[in-house]
Motif scaffolding. Structure first.
Motif, PDB file in Angstrom:
ATOM      1  N   UNK A 109       0.840  -1.197   0.000  1.00 35.94           N
ATOM      2  CA  UNK A 109       0.000   0.000   0.000  1.00 35.94           C
ATOM      3  C   UNK A 109       0.874   1.245   0.000  1.00 35.94           C
ATOM      4  N   UNK A 110       0.531   2.229  -0.827  1.00 35.69           N
ATOM      5  CA  UNK A 110       1.261   3.496  -0.770  1.00 35.69           C
ATOM      6  C   UNK A 110       0.935   4.237   0.529  1.00 35.69           C
ATOM      7  N   UNK A 130       0.728   9.246  -7.245  1.00 33.51           N
ATOM      8  CA  UNK A 130      -0.646   9.681  -6.992  1.00 33.51           C
ATOM      9  C   UNK A 130      -1.651   8.754  -7.669  1.00 33.51           C
ATOM     10  N   UNK A 131      -1.324   8.278  -8.857  1.00 29.83           N
ATOM     11  CA  UNK A 131      -2.216   7.335  -9.539  1.00 29.83           C
ATOM     12  C   UNK A 131      -2.310   6.042  -8.743  1.00 29.83           C
ATOM     13  N   UNK A 132      -1.181   5.608  -8.203  1.00 24.52           N
ATOM     14  CA  UNK A 132      -1.166   4.408  -7.354  1.00 24.52           C
ATOM     15  C   UNK A 132      -2.033   4.636  -6.112  1.00 24.52           C
ATOM     16  N   UNK A 145      -9.579   4.021  -4.370  1.00 27.29           N
ATOM     17  CA  UNK A 145     -10.778   3.602  -5.090  1.00 27.29           C
ATOM     18  C   UNK A 145     -11.189   2.192  -4.666  1.00 27.29           C
ATOM     19  N   UNK A 146     -10.222   1.309  -4.500  1.00 28.61           N
ATOM     20  CA  UNK A 146     -10.520  -0.056  -4.043  1.00 28.61           C
ATOM     21  C   UNK A 146     -11.100  -0.076  -2.640  1.00 28.61           C
ATOM     22  N   UNK A 147     -10.749   0.933  -1.841  1.00 28.81           N
ATOM     23  CA  UNK A 147     -11.258   1.028  -0.471  1.00 28.81           C
ATOM     24  C   UNK A 147     -12.601   1.756  -0.424  1.00 28.81           C
ATOM     25  N   UNK A 148     -13.179   2.051  -1.587  1.00 29.09           N
ATOM     26  CA  UNK A 148     -14.446   2.785  -1.710  1.00 29.09           C
ATOM     27  C   UNK A 148     -14.385   4.160  -1.060  1.00 29.09           C
ATOM     28  N   UNK A 156      -7.567   8.793 -14.234  1.00 31.32           N
ATOM     29  CA  UNK A 156      -6.145   8.452 -14.351  1.00 31.32           C
ATOM     30  C   UNK A 156      -5.842   7.024 -13.887  1.00 31.32           C
ATOM     31  N   UNK A 157      -6.841   6.291 -13.449  1.00 27.52           N
ATOM     32  CA  UNK A 157      -6.597   4.952 -12.918  1.00 27.52           C
ATOM     33  C   UNK A 157      -6.112   3.961 -13.976  1.00 27.52           C
TER      34      UNK A 157
END
Length: 178
Positions: A32-33, A120-122, A128-131, A141-142
């Motif tokens: 995770x970033x 930032x895209x990461x 997004x995956x974490x809603x 940009x995903x």
């Protein structure tokens, strides 16, 4: 019931101590970033706080000791939520970066696609995956491969614009009376 509340109170103290000890350097989940990792970690702590509280809501007859533990629970939950909000706010600021910038010295347009944009895209991908809501530009940009291809086309376009501007300046400014 009071023994359960006492045990929960002890767990709350442990959660609070853990948060205070690790708030500047939280252990992140693998891969995770930074921003998404801190938000995920705060979600985990909030679940440890709120899960038992939801169970306690169904029981009547809250004692004086239980009220004290509920206050502590609310305080720790607010602290962790504020921590999460700070990271969320930082993510939103970062995810609204500008892709085309003007160089301050020569005034030429440049494409701003450095390693920070990839980071930032990461971040956006994991958020997004974490809603978690992310700005529309970050959602677009995903798709990193399409973004890279688009960024290369944008670089070519900006280079062409800079060439056109330079040619126009050479023709019209250096020889104004033609």
């Amino acid at each position: 019931m009071s023994i359960i509340f006492q045990n929960y109170g002890t767990e709350l103290e442990q959660i609070q101590q853990l948060y205070e000890k690790q708030k500047y350097c939280l252990p992140l989940s693998r891969n995770l970033p930074l921003v998404a990792g801190n938000i995920a970690r705060s979600h985990h702590l909030l679940n440890r706080i709120e899960g038992p509280m939801k169970q306690f809501e169904t029981h009547q007859g809250v004692t004086k000791d239980a009220k004290h533990i509920i206050k502590i629970s609310n305080k720790v939950a607010r602290t962790v939520s504020a921590f999460e909000f700070l990271w969320y706010d930082q993510a939103n600021v970062g995810l609204q970066g500008t892709l085309i910038i003007r160089h301050p010295d020569d005034g030429k347009l440049n494409v701003n696609f450095e390693q920070e944009i990839v980071q930032l895209i990461c971040e956006a991908k994991y958020l997004d995956r974490m809603d978690i809501d992310i700005p529309d530009g970050a959602k677009n940009a995903l798709h990193i491969t399409q973004v890279r291809r688009g960024m290369e086309q944008l670089r070519e376009l900006v280079s062409s614009i800079n060439d056109i501007v330079e040619n126009w300046i050479e023709t019209n400014v250096q020889n104004p009376f033609g």
